[in-house]
Scaffold this active site. Structure first.
Site, PDB file in Angstrom:
ATOM      1  NE  ARG A  81      -3.417   2.630   2.492  1.00 53.31           N
ATOM      2  CZ  ARG A  81      -4.446   2.927   3.277  1.00 53.31           C
ATOM      3  NH1 ARG A  81      -4.940   2.023   4.099  1.00 53.31           N
ATOM      4  NH2 ARG A  81      -4.992   4.120   3.243  1.00 53.31           N
ATOM      5  CG  ASN A  98     -11.144  -0.693  -0.681  1.00 53.78           C
ATOM      6  OD1 ASN A  98     -12.099  -0.504  -1.437  1.00 53.78           O
ATOM      7  ND2 ASN A  98     -11.059  -0.124   0.515  1.00 53.78           N
ATOM      8  CB  CYS A 155     -17.984   0.881  -0.331  1.00 54.00           C
ATOM      9  SG  CYS A 155     -17.201   2.416   0.212  1.00 54.00           S
ATOM     10  CG  ASP A 156     -16.828   1.841   5.364  1.00 59.22           C
ATOM     11  OD1 ASP A 156     -16.373   2.550   4.451  1.00 59.22           O
ATOM     12  OD2 ASP A 156     -16.130   1.448   6.308  1.00 59.22           O
ATOM     13  CE1 TYR A 188     -11.107   6.746  -0.755  1.00 59.56           C
ATOM     14  CE2 TYR A 188     -13.290   6.781   0.222  1.00 59.56           C
ATOM     15  CZ  TYR A 188     -11.966   6.386   0.263  1.00 59.56           C
ATOM     16  OH  TYR A 188     -11.499   5.653   1.314  1.00 59.56           O
TER      17      TYR A 188
HETATM   18  P1  NAD Z   1      -4.808  -5.326   7.077  1.00 56.45           P
HETATM   19  O1  NAD Z   1      -3.575  -5.522   6.271  1.00 56.45           O
HETATM   20  O2  NAD Z   1      -4.722  -4.891   8.491  1.00 56.45           O
HETATM   21  O3  NAD Z   1      -5.656  -6.684   7.075  1.00 56.45           O
HETATM   22  C1  NAD Z   1      -5.761  -7.530   6.003  1.00 56.45           C
HETATM   23  C2  NAD Z   1      -5.514  -8.973   6.436  1.00 56.45           C
HETATM   24  O4  NAD Z   1      -5.709  -9.797   5.287  1.00 56.45           O
HETATM   25  C3  NAD Z   1      -4.093  -9.246   6.935  1.00 56.45           C
HETATM   26  O5  NAD Z   1      -4.133  -9.914   8.179  1.00 56.45           O
HETATM   27  C4  NAD Z   1      -3.495 -10.143   5.843  1.00 56.45           C
HETATM   28  O6  NAD Z   1      -2.569 -11.101   6.326  1.00 56.45           O
HETATM   29  C5  NAD Z   1      -4.730 -10.810   5.296  1.00 56.45           C
HETATM   30  N1  NAD Z   1      -4.606 -11.344   3.935  1.00 56.45           N
HETATM   31  C6  NAD Z   1      -3.951 -10.815   2.885  1.00 56.45           C
HETATM   32  N2  NAD Z   1      -4.117 -11.589   1.797  1.00 56.45           N
HETATM   33  C7  NAD Z   1      -4.908 -12.618   2.163  1.00 56.45           C
HETATM   34  C8  NAD Z   1      -5.453 -13.739   1.491  1.00 56.45           C
HETATM   35  N3  NAD Z   1      -5.208 -13.951   0.193  1.00 56.45           N
HETATM   36  N4  NAD Z   1      -6.240 -14.598   2.174  1.00 56.45           N
HETATM   37  C9  NAD Z   1      -6.490 -14.409   3.487  1.00 56.45           C
HETATM   38  N5  NAD Z   1      -6.005 -13.353   4.192  1.00 56.45           N
HETATM   39  C10 NAD Z   1      -5.212 -12.482   3.532  1.00 56.45           C
HETATM   40  O7  NAD Z   1      -5.721  -4.306   6.241  1.00 56.45           O
HETATM   41  P2  NAD Z   1      -6.954  -3.427   6.731  1.00 56.45           P
HETATM   42  O8  NAD Z   1      -6.561  -1.992   6.722  1.00 56.45           O
HETATM   43  O9  NAD Z   1      -7.545  -3.959   7.961  1.00 56.45           O
HETATM   44  O10 NAD Z   1      -7.970  -3.602   5.538  1.00 56.45           O
HETATM   45  C11 NAD Z   1      -8.493  -4.853   5.128  1.00 56.45           C
HETATM   46  C12 NAD Z   1      -9.266  -4.695   3.836  1.00 56.45           C
HETATM   47  O11 NAD Z   1     -10.539  -4.099   4.076  1.00 56.45           O
HETATM   48  C13 NAD Z   1      -8.576  -3.791   2.812  1.00 56.45           C
HETATM   49  O12 NAD Z   1      -8.790  -4.281   1.504  1.00 56.45           O
HETATM   50  C14 NAD Z   1      -9.304  -2.489   3.000  1.00 56.45           C
HETATM   51  O13 NAD Z   1      -9.169  -1.638   1.920  1.00 56.45           O
HETATM   52  C15 NAD Z   1     -10.704  -3.020   3.166  1.00 56.45           C
HETATM   53  N6  NAD Z   1     -11.733  -2.092   3.656  1.00 56.45           N
HETATM   54  C16 NAD Z   1     -12.718  -1.763   2.790  1.00 56.45           C
HETATM   55  C17 NAD Z   1     -13.726  -0.917   3.171  1.00 56.45           C
HETATM   56  C18 NAD Z   1     -14.770  -0.559   2.162  1.00 56.45           C
HETATM   57  O14 NAD Z   1     -15.391   0.475   2.244  1.00 56.45           O
HETATM   58  N7  NAD Z   1     -15.018  -1.383   1.154  1.00 56.45           N
HETATM   59  C19 NAD Z   1     -13.732  -0.372   4.441  1.00 56.45           C
HETATM   60  C20 NAD Z   1     -12.702  -0.728   5.330  1.00 56.45           C
HETATM   61  C21 NAD Z   1     -11.702  -1.605   4.924  1.00 56.45           C
HETATM   62  C1  G6P Z   2     -13.410   4.395   3.993  1.00 56.21           C
HETATM   63  C2  G6P Z   2     -13.496   3.709   2.651  1.00 56.21           C
HETATM   64  C3  G6P Z   2     -12.815   2.372   2.667  1.00 56.21           C
HETATM   65  C4  G6P Z   2     -11.413   2.476   3.242  1.00 56.21           C
HETATM   66  C5  G6P Z   2     -11.525   3.062   4.643  1.00 56.21           C
HETATM   67  C6  G6P Z   2     -10.244   3.151   5.416  1.00 56.21           C
HETATM   68  O1  G6P Z   2     -14.279   3.816   4.905  1.00 56.21           O
HETATM   69  O2  G6P Z   2     -14.801   3.533   2.209  1.00 56.21           O
HETATM   70  O3  G6P Z   2     -12.837   1.848   1.378  1.00 56.21           O
HETATM   71  O4  G6P Z   2     -10.826   1.204   3.304  1.00 56.21           O
HETATM   72  O5  G6P Z   2     -12.093   4.340   4.524  1.00 56.21           O
HETATM   73  O6  G6P Z   2      -9.254   3.878   4.818  1.00 56.21           O
HETATM   74  P1  G6P Z   2      -7.872   4.060   5.599  1.00 56.21           P
HETATM   75  O7  G6P Z   2      -7.111   5.016   4.775  1.00 56.21           O
HETATM   76  O8  G6P Z   2      -8.238   4.587   6.947  1.00 56.21           O
HETATM   77  O9  G6P Z   2      -7.253   2.695   5.664  1.00 56.21           O
HETATM   78 MN    MN Z   3     -14.857   2.018   0.489  1.00 56.85          MN
END
Ligand code: NAD
Ligand code: G6P
Ligand code: MN
Length: 440
Positions: A93, A147, A170-171, A262
């Site tokens: 990232r 994401n 998405c949240d 965004y």
């Molecule tokens: P993070 O790195 O803390 O957690 C991700 C976890 O996934 C890690 O423990 C990692 O080891 C694991 N992982 C990676 N590849 C894997 C695989 N192939 N199979 C199983 N586990 C695997 O990251 P985070 O900041 O907690 O975010 C997690 C995800 O959630 C990200 O993609 C983030 O963008 C997403 N997210 C999306 C939204 C949204 O609005 N859609 C909101 C919040 C977070």
């Molecule tokens: C928002 C977006 C997510 C993103 C999150 C955390 O909630 O909708 O897609 O993963 O923010 O972003 P951050 O930069 O805090 O990891």
């Molecule tokens: Mn999102």
């Protein structure tokens, strides 16, 4: 009442504790017999898994729980799969943010060249997760918010066309609704929204109360005069406060609708680049903030054998939305959420196959978008470019095509200049050798 089995894929995610808490608080709405966590990083997941044991002993004592790195054990017979992985982790990232910034263009997790790079890493992992889940569990519901959700949704729709058991979400729209409610001094549940766009690329086009009275005009007045803050401003890092403040800037220029935050990256790329520091990007802030807080407090919970006094043991809009969506499916509630789903004519003057983000009904049959009508010329122009970028990004992945990658990035409003796009792309290729298909 039926009780469900669920697995959290990406158990080691920083968002897991909030989700666990929300599952505890919503036991009646989404009754679980068993919860599992699955991750490829045993060590990272164990920290959160041990926290989960302490939390469940306090709040969900009859729940069966385990965490594992074994797929068969993780997926066996589950009804629901929650996906929150980060392919390449925070190290990648950071590069998604730094490499574009080094070329003077936006470097962000989900938008522009950074989102493109992350997309090419997430696509194969998410396809594999769907296949594994189906191999070991039959036909579970798969709720994805990994994401870049926009790109993941388009890619999964390509591989599993019309699949109603894959749910994309998405949240950010619900976070924004919480913030509107706070600004207006009302409850989020009392705002009826209309929303349209692509993921991380949309607008609230109408907000009313339950009697149909307009709330968008008073909200606009409030934002233009006082600025805009997230509902949970006290817990937010500086960069997020700045991002929310940009809503005022956007609404000064384009007052008709309330934008998703965004859009700042696409509408004011130069201003964003001038503000961002390639040596201290959002990844650093997350690692020093959310990640450190979560891992430290999880260890603390395990050491003290209780969650007392911990700030991570609370549900938040993000987790609540996931559990509420699962509940609406499980109990066939038909509640409304802003979801990412195939257009299918919802937006009358936009591509049938685009994965749009809009208000949808969620029930035992899956996600069904409410008809939206037509979008205006400005939105359509912006969305056409972004939709083409999404399509070309996914084409580039499946075809291994350098040409499509360059086309995608050139179309993206955060880049525009084809030579800049080529330079950024070449550096991203070097950085992503372990993850991407070879682009020819
Ligand atoms: P993070 O790195 O803390 O957690 C991700 C976890 O996934 C890690 O423990 C990692 O080891 C694991 N992982 C990676 N590849 C894997 C695989 N192939 N199979 C199983 N586990 C695997 O990251 P985070 O900041 O907690 O975010 C997690 C995800 O959630 C990200 O993609 C983030 O963008 C997403 N997210 C999306 C939204 C949204 O609005 N859609 C909101 C919040 C977070
Ligand atoms: C928002 C977006 C997510 C993103 C999150 C955390 O909630 O909708 O897609 O993963 O923010 O972003 P951050 O930069 O805090 O990891
Ligand atoms: Mn999102």
């Amino acid at each position: 009442m039926k009780k469900y089995k669920a697995v959290i894929v990406g158990g080691g995610s920083t968002w897991t504790p909030g989700l666990l808490k929300s599952l505890c608080e919503r036991q009646a709405d989404f009754p679980l017999e068993e919860l599992r966590m699955y991750d490829i990083d045993a060590e990272r997941q164990a920290v959160i898994g041990e926290f989960a044991k302490v939390l469940f002993a306090e709040e969900y004592p009859e729940l069966k729980f385990l965490y594992t790195t074994d797929k068969a054990q993780a997926y066996k017979d589950v009804d629901f799969v929650f996906c929150q992985i980060r392919s390449g982790g925070f190290d990648m990232r950071m590069l998604d943010e730094q490499i574009p910034l080094a070329h003077g263009v936006v470097g962000q997790e989900t938008c522009g060249a950074g989102g493109f790079a992350y997309g090419l890493r997430s696509i194969p992992d998410m396809i594999q997760i769907v296949r594994d889940a189906r191999e070991y569990a039959g036909d579970p519901w798969i709720l994805n918010y990994t994401n870049p959700a926009a790109i993941v949704a388009v890619a999964l729709e390509r591989v599993f066309p019309g699949d109603r058991k894959i749910v994309n979400m998405c949240d950010q729209p619900v976070n924004l609704l919480e913030s509107f409610a706070k600004a207006l001094g009302i409850r989020r549940q009392d705002i009826i929204p209309e929303y349209v766009g692509l993921n991380h690329f949309g607008w609230f086009t109408r907000l009313t109360d339950r009697e149909g009275n307009d709330l968008l005009s008073p909200l606009r007045e409030r934002i233009l005069s006082d600025g805009f803050l997230p509902a949970d401003a006290a817990e937010r890092d500086a960069s997020w406060l700045h991002t929310y403040a940009m809503v005022q800037t956007i609404m000064r220029d384009f007052p008709d609708y309330v934008p998703n935050t965004y859009l700042q990256y696409y509408l004011y790329p130069d201003q964003v680049v001038a503000r961002l520091d390639p040596d201290h990007t959002r990844t650093e802030e997350v690692r020093n903030g959310r990640e450190k807080r979560v891992l430290t407090q999880c260890r603390q919970a395990a050491a003290q054998g209780s969650t007392r006094g911990l700030t991570i043991a609370r549900s938040e809009a993000h987790a609540d939305m996931i559990v509420e969506v699962a509940s609406s499916i499980a109990l066939d509630k038909g509640e409304s959420f802003i979801m990412i789903t195939r257009n299918n004519g919802t937006v009358a003057n936009f591509h049938e196959d685009a994965m749009v983000e809009t208000v949808a009904r969620v029930d035992a049959g899956g996600v069904t978008a409410a008809p939206f009508g037509r979008i205006d010329v400005f939105m359509k122009g912006l969305m056409e470019g972004q939709y083409a970028y999404e399509q070309l990004t996914v084409d580039c992945y499946f075809e291994g095509s350098y040409k499509k990658a360059l086309q995608a990035l050139t179309l993206n409003r955060t880049l525009v200049d084809a030579q800049k796009a080529r330079a950024v792309l070449n550096d991203l290729i070097d950085a992503n050798q372990r993850y991407w298909p070879e682009l020819k």
